[in-house]
Design an enzyme around this catalytic site. Structure first.
Site, PDB file in Angstrom:
ATOM      1  N   GLY A  12      -0.616   8.317   1.041  1.00  0.00           N
ATOM      2  CA  GLY A  12      -1.077   7.754   2.305  1.00  0.00           C
ATOM      3  C   GLY A  12      -1.986   6.545   2.197  1.00  0.00           C
ATOM      4  N   ASN A  14      -1.026   3.488   2.588  1.00  0.00           N
ATOM      5  CA  ASN A  14      -0.656   2.602   3.708  1.00  0.00           C
ATOM      6  C   ASN A  14      -1.237   3.123   5.027  1.00  0.00           C
ATOM      7  OD1 ASN A  14       1.190   0.217   3.002  1.00  0.00           O
ATOM      8  ND2 ASN A  14       1.996   1.882   1.739  1.00  0.00           N
ATOM      9  N   ARG A  66      19.683  20.324   9.800  1.00  0.00           N
ATOM     10  CA  ARG A  66      18.993  19.022   9.780  1.00  0.00           C
ATOM     11  C   ARG A  66      18.724  18.536  11.212  1.00  0.00           C
ATOM     12  NH1 ARG A  66      18.503  14.255   6.673  1.00  0.00           N
ATOM     13  NH2 ARG A  66      19.681  12.770   7.909  1.00  0.00           N
ATOM     14  N   LEU A  94      16.254   9.253   7.867  1.00  0.00           N
ATOM     15  CA  LEU A  94      16.361   9.638   9.278  1.00  0.00           C
ATOM     16  C   LEU A  94      17.824   9.821   9.683  1.00  0.00           C
ATOM     17  CD1 LEU A  94      13.772   7.128  10.797  1.00  0.00           C
ATOM     18  CD2 LEU A  94      13.381   9.499  10.099  1.00  0.00           C
ATOM     19  N   HIS A 110       8.639  -1.215   2.896  1.00  0.00           N
ATOM     20  CA  HIS A 110       9.403  -1.008   1.662  1.00  0.00           C
ATOM     21  C   HIS A 110       8.798  -1.883   0.559  1.00  0.00           C
ATOM     22  CE1 HIS A 110      12.766   0.120  -0.847  1.00  0.00           C
ATOM     23  NE2 HIS A 110      12.818  -1.141  -1.231  1.00  0.00           N
ATOM     24  N   GLY A 149      21.147   2.258   8.883  1.00  0.00           N
ATOM     25  CA  GLY A 149      21.332   2.094   7.437  1.00  0.00           C
ATOM     26  C   GLY A 149      20.033   2.361   6.672  1.00  0.00           C
ATOM     27  N   ASP A 151      17.216   0.688   4.782  1.00  0.00           N
ATOM     28  CA  ASP A 151      16.539  -0.604   4.558  1.00  0.00           C
ATOM     29  C   ASP A 151      17.358  -1.793   5.054  1.00  0.00           C
ATOM     30  OD1 ASP A 151      14.501   0.862   3.243  1.00  0.00           O
ATOM     31  OD2 ASP A 151      15.519   0.683   1.317  1.00  0.00           O
TER      32      ASP A 151
HETATM   33  C1  GAR Z   1       4.614   2.790  -0.763  1.00  0.00           C
HETATM   34  O1  GAR Z   1       4.677   1.947  -1.883  1.00  0.00           O
HETATM   35  C2  GAR Z   1       5.762   2.499   0.178  1.00  0.00           C
HETATM   36  O2  GAR Z   1       6.097   1.150   0.243  1.00  0.00           O
HETATM   37  C3  GAR Z   1       6.863   3.306  -0.472  1.00  0.00           C
HETATM   38  O3  GAR Z   1       6.245   4.508  -0.846  1.00  0.00           O
HETATM   39  C4  GAR Z   1       4.862   4.250  -1.170  1.00  0.00           C
HETATM   40  C5  GAR Z   1       3.996   5.206  -0.402  1.00  0.00           C
HETATM   41  O4  GAR Z   1       2.649   5.074  -0.778  1.00  0.00           O
HETATM   42  N1  GAR Z   1       7.961   3.499   0.427  1.00  0.00           N
HETATM   43  C6  GAR Z   1       9.232   3.478   0.027  1.00  0.00           C
HETATM   44  O5  GAR Z   1       9.579   3.368  -1.135  1.00  0.00           O
HETATM   45  C7  GAR Z   1      10.252   3.643   1.147  1.00  0.00           C
HETATM   46  N2  GAR Z   1      11.580   3.326   0.692  1.00  0.00           N
HETATM   47  P1  GAR Z   1       1.469   5.593   0.159  1.00  0.00           P
HETATM   48  O6  GAR Z   1       1.770   7.047   0.508  1.00  0.00           O
HETATM   49  O7  GAR Z   1       0.254   5.489  -0.733  1.00  0.00           O
HETATM   50  O8  GAR Z   1       1.375   4.713   1.377  1.00  0.00           O
END
Ligand code: GAR
Length: 200
Positions: A12, A14, A66, A94, A110, A149, A151
């Site tokens: 978490g 982000n 699901r 999703l 991403h 899709g 990404d």
């Molecule tokens: C982040 O680097 C995010 O961009 C990636 O997972 C990580 C989560 O980190 N997401 C993907 O790869 C989605 N395809 P966080 O839990 O510390 O935010």
């Protein structure tokens, strides 16, 4: 006030960047109404609790079908008044029905410059492993709207990050987070909250 729900699966960081932007006054017209994890014990839920934000786990494992999981997820989001869903390291793919229901109101971060190193199987550390394997000199992060899709939805923001000699996937992941993800995710949310980009 834009009401957002943040969907998470792990650490978490982000989510933390969004919380810090709100608390620091950079996202003053945004409120996190709910943090939802698909995994019990995700540290992201603790981060939410520390900041007085309601967090819950809804696990696909608790549902036989699901479709029932996505129905429950959608109900929870509606009940909390969510206007924008932010996927912040949410690693559940999703369903098309869910995406259709929330079309234009889901964004994702991403950790690469889409269309490089994205699509099925490209998530988390694996993205950086692949970038290093390929020998790219520049990578980065992308915030995009989510469509059916993986990404493939419209790109909102991207930020480039240099790859440096001696990088390991872990070092590169941290640099991409610090120099790109934690900056462009709050920025994209602000653009939507301000109405400078339309959500649908
Ligand atoms: C982040 O680097 C995010 O961009 C990636 O997972 C990580 C989560 O980190 N997401 C993907 O790869 C989605 N395809 P966080 O839990 O510390 O935010």
């Amino acid at each position: 006030m834009l009401k957002i729900a943040v969907l998470v699966s792990g650490g978490g960081t982000n989510l933390q960047a969004i919380i810090d932007s709100i608390e620091g006054g950079k996202l003053d017209n945004v409120r996190i109404v709910k943090v939802i994890s698909n995994k019990e014990g995700a540290y992201a839920l603790e981060r939410a609790a520390k900041h007085g934000i309601e967090g819950i786990c809804i696990s696909p494992k608790s549902f036989g079908e699901r479709a029932d999981y996505f129905k429950a997820l959608s109900e929870e989001l509606k009940n909390s008044g969510t206007e924008l869903i932010v996927l912040a390291g949410f690693l559940v793919v999703l369903s098309s029905d869910f995406v259709r229901e929330w079309r234009g109101r889901i964004i994702n971060i991403h950790p690469s410059l889409i269309p490089s190193f994205c699509g099925d199987g490209y998530y988390g550390l694996r993205v950086h492993e692949k970038a290093l394997e390929r020998g790219v000199k520049v990578t980065g992060a992308t915030v995009h709207f989510v469509d059916e899709g993986t990404d493939t939805g419209p790109i909102i923001l991207q930020k480039a990050v240099n790859v440096e000699d001696g990088d390991t996937p872990e070092i590169l992941q941290k640099r991409v987070m610090e120099q790109a993800e934690w900056i462009i995710l709050p920025r994209a949310i602000r653009m939507i909250a301000d109405g400078s980009i339309k959500t649908s």
